[in-house]
Design a protein around this motif. Structure first.
Motif, PDB file in Angstrom:
ATOM      1  N   ASP A   8       0.831  -1.198   0.000  1.00 42.86           N
ATOM      2  CA  ASP A   8       0.000   0.000   0.000  1.00 42.86           C
ATOM      3  C   ASP A   8       0.871   1.256   0.000  1.00 42.86           C
ATOM      4  N   ARG A   9       1.923   1.258   0.799  1.00 47.21           N
ATOM      5  CA  ARG A   9       2.864   2.395   0.835  1.00 47.21           C
ATOM      6  C   ARG A   9       3.497   2.602  -0.533  1.00 47.21           C
ATOM      7  N   LEU A  10       3.910   1.500  -1.162  1.00 44.50           N
ATOM      8  CA  LEU A  10       4.544   1.595  -2.469  1.00 44.50           C
ATOM      9  C   LEU A  10       3.575   2.149  -3.505  1.00 44.50           C
ATOM     10  N   ASN A  11       2.341   1.661  -3.482  1.00 43.60           N
ATOM     11  CA  ASN A  11       1.339   2.157  -4.431  1.00 43.60           C
ATOM     12  C   ASN A  11       1.065   3.643  -4.236  1.00 43.60           C
ATOM     13  N   LYS A  12       0.977   4.075  -2.985  1.00 49.75           N
ATOM     14  CA  LYS A  12       0.745   5.501  -2.709  1.00 49.75           C
ATOM     15  C   LYS A  12       1.917   6.355  -3.181  1.00 49.75           C
ATOM     16  N   GLU A  13       3.131   5.884  -2.946  1.00 56.91           N
ATOM     17  CA  GLU A  13       4.310   6.634  -3.387  1.00 56.91           C
ATOM     18  C   GLU A  13       4.387   6.680  -4.902  1.00 56.91           C
ATOM     19  N   ASP A  19       1.702  11.512 -10.440  1.00 54.98           N
ATOM     20  CA  ASP A  19       1.004  12.800 -10.475  1.00 54.98           C
ATOM     21  C   ASP A  19      -0.053  12.846 -11.579  1.00 54.98           C
ATOM     22  N   GLY A  20      -0.795  11.719 -11.723  1.00 54.92           N
ATOM     23  CA  GLY A  20      -1.884  11.662 -12.699  1.00 54.92           C
ATOM     24  C   GLY A  20      -1.464  11.346 -14.123  1.00 54.92           C
ATOM     25  N   ARG A  21      -0.164  11.175 -14.375  1.00 52.24           N
ATOM     26  CA  ARG A  21       0.299  10.878 -15.736  1.00 52.24           C
ATOM     27  C   ARG A  21       0.056   9.409 -16.074  1.00 52.24           C
ATOM     28  N   LYS A  22      -0.199   9.144 -17.327  1.00 50.10           N
ATOM     29  CA  LYS A  22      -0.280   7.777 -17.845  1.00 50.10           C
ATOM     30  C   LYS A  22       1.014   7.522 -18.611  1.00 50.10           C
ATOM     31  N   LEU A  23       1.677   6.412 -18.280  1.00 48.93           N
ATOM     32  CA  LEU A  23       2.984   6.133 -18.863  1.00 48.93           C
ATOM     33  C   LEU A  23       2.988   4.796 -19.589  1.00 48.93           C
ATOM     34  N   SER A  24       4.026   4.604 -20.385  1.00 47.04           N
ATOM     35  CA  SER A  24       4.233   3.309 -21.027  1.00 47.04           C
ATOM     36  C   SER A  24       4.560   2.286 -19.935  1.00 47.04           C
ATOM     37  N   PRO A  25       4.401   0.994 -20.232  1.00 49.30           N
ATOM     38  CA  PRO A  25       4.723  -0.023 -19.228  1.00 49.30           C
ATOM     39  C   PRO A  25       6.168   0.081 -18.721  1.00 49.30           C
ATOM     40  N   PHE A  26       7.105   0.386 -19.611  1.00 49.10           N
ATOM     41  CA  PHE A  26       8.502   0.511 -19.194  1.00 49.10           C
ATOM     42  C   PHE A  26       8.684   1.677 -18.229  1.00 49.10           C
ATOM     43  N   ASP A  27       8.125   2.843 -18.576  1.00 50.49           N
ATOM     44  CA  ASP A  27       8.238   4.014 -17.715  1.00 50.49           C
ATOM     45  C   ASP A  27       7.498   3.810 -16.401  1.00 50.49           C
ATOM     46  N   ASP A  28       6.382   3.094 -16.457  1.00 52.70           N
ATOM     47  CA  ASP A  28       5.629   2.790 -15.245  1.00 52.70           C
ATOM     48  C   ASP A  28       6.482   1.956 -14.290  1.00 52.70           C
ATOM     49  N   GLU A  29       7.225   1.016 -14.834  1.00 50.98           N
ATOM     50  CA  GLU A  29       8.128   0.188 -14.032  1.00 50.98           C
ATOM     51  C   GLU A  29       9.256   1.037 -13.436  1.00 50.98           C
ATOM     52  N   ASP A  84      19.262  10.737 -15.404  1.00 53.37           N
ATOM     53  CA  ASP A  84      19.056  10.008 -16.657  1.00 53.37           C
ATOM     54  C   ASP A  84      17.648  10.131 -17.228  1.00 53.37           C
ATOM     55  N   ARG A  85      16.674  10.406 -16.376  1.00 53.99           N
ATOM     56  CA  ARG A  85      15.285  10.482 -16.834  1.00 53.99           C
ATOM     57  C   ARG A  85      14.608  11.757 -16.314  1.00 53.99           C
ATOM     58  N   PRO A  86      15.107  12.912 -16.702  1.00 57.77           N
ATOM     59  CA  PRO A  86      14.472  14.150 -16.231  1.00 57.77           C
ATOM     60  C   PRO A  86      13.032  14.286 -16.716  1.00 57.77           C
ATOM     61  N   ASP A  87      12.700  13.587 -17.808  1.00 62.14           N
ATOM     62  CA  ASP A  87      11.322  13.624 -18.298  1.00 62.14           C
ATOM     63  C   ASP A  87      10.350  12.989 -17.302  1.00 62.14           C
ATOM     64  N   LEU A  88      10.831  12.011 -16.522  1.00 63.25           N
ATOM     65  CA  LEU A  88       9.981  11.362 -15.527  1.00 63.25           C
ATOM     66  C   LEU A  88      10.138  11.950 -14.135  1.00 63.25           C
ATOM     67  N   PHE A  89      11.371  12.335 -13.771  1.00 69.10           N
ATOM     68  CA  PHE A  89      11.653  12.671 -12.381  1.00 69.10           C
ATOM     69  C   PHE A  89      12.212  14.076 -12.179  1.00 69.10           C
ATOM     70  N   GLY A  90      12.293  14.852 -13.250  1.00 68.02           N
ATOM     71  CA  GLY A  90      12.770  16.216 -13.102  1.00 68.02           C
ATOM     72  C   GLY A  90      11.663  17.118 -12.591  1.00 68.02           C
ATOM     73  N   ALA A  91      12.013  18.354 -12.382  1.00 71.12           N
ATOM     74  CA  ALA A  91      11.020  19.326 -11.938  1.00 71.12           C
ATOM     75  C   ALA A  91       9.956  19.482 -13.017  1.00 71.12           C
ATOM     76  N   PRO A  92       8.703  19.672 -12.619  1.00 80.28           N
ATOM     77  CA  PRO A  92       7.655  19.866 -13.621  1.00 80.28           C
ATOM     78  C   PRO A  92       7.956  21.086 -14.478  1.00 80.28           C
ATOM     79  N   LYS A  93       7.675  20.951 -15.756  1.00 80.04           N
ATOM     80  CA  LYS A  93       7.944  22.054 -16.664  1.00 80.04           C
ATOM     81  C   LYS A  93       6.960  23.181 -16.408  1.00 80.04           C
ATOM     82  N   ASN A  94       7.491  24.367 -16.339  1.00 75.93           N
ATOM     83  CA  ASN A  94       6.677  25.549 -16.119  1.00 75.93           C
ATOM     84  C   ASN A  94       6.085  25.982 -17.455  1.00 75.93           C
ATOM     85  N   THR A  95       4.794  26.174 -17.488  1.00 72.24           N
ATOM     86  CA  THR A  95       4.158  26.535 -18.753  1.00 72.24           C
ATOM     87  C   THR A  95       4.410  27.988 -19.126  1.00 72.24           C
TER      88      THR A  95
END
Length: 109
Positions: A8-13, A19-29, A84-95
């Motif tokens: 449950d802790r892992l799922n919540k984290e 943050d509501g994004r839908k990802l590919s199976p690889f990125d989800d992993e 290595d993956r700022p697209d997944l874990f970097g700061a959110p892009k400011n619009t």
């Protein structure tokens, strides 16, 4: 702690990181791996806060707490993922991008 609690802790984290994004199976992993590392780091820090960074070994001698090693390794691994993956874990892009005012050059007369 029970396995279901950990799951449950892992799922919540993971949901927090997604943050509501839908990802590919690889990125989800990848996000699940980072969520696990984040929890490991939090647990190690909590343990260090409770017990201190220096503990006694079986002979009563002062030694570094094993949670320090866990904290260092998890932190290094997390830094690698963010780098290595700022697209997944970097700061959110400011619009709205802030522009610096242009500097005018003055002509010498």
């Amino acid at each position: 702690m029970h396995f279901d609690d950990q799951s449950d802790r892992l799922n919540k984290e993971k949901e927090r990181l997604l943050d509501g994004r839908k990802l590919s199976p690889f990125d989800d992993e990848a996000v699940e791996i980072v969520a696990s590392l984040t929890l490991r780091l939090k647990d190690a820090r909590e343990r260090l806060e409770q017990e201190g960074s220096i503990i006694e070994d079986s002979k009563g001698l002062p030694v570094e707490h094993p949670a320090l090693t866990i904290e260092k390794r998890a932190s290094a691994e997390l830094r690698g993922w963010v780098k290595d993956r700022p697209d997944l874990f970097g700061a959110p892009k400011n619009t709205t991008e802030t522009k610096r005012p242009s500097r005018r050059k003055f002509n010498v007369v």
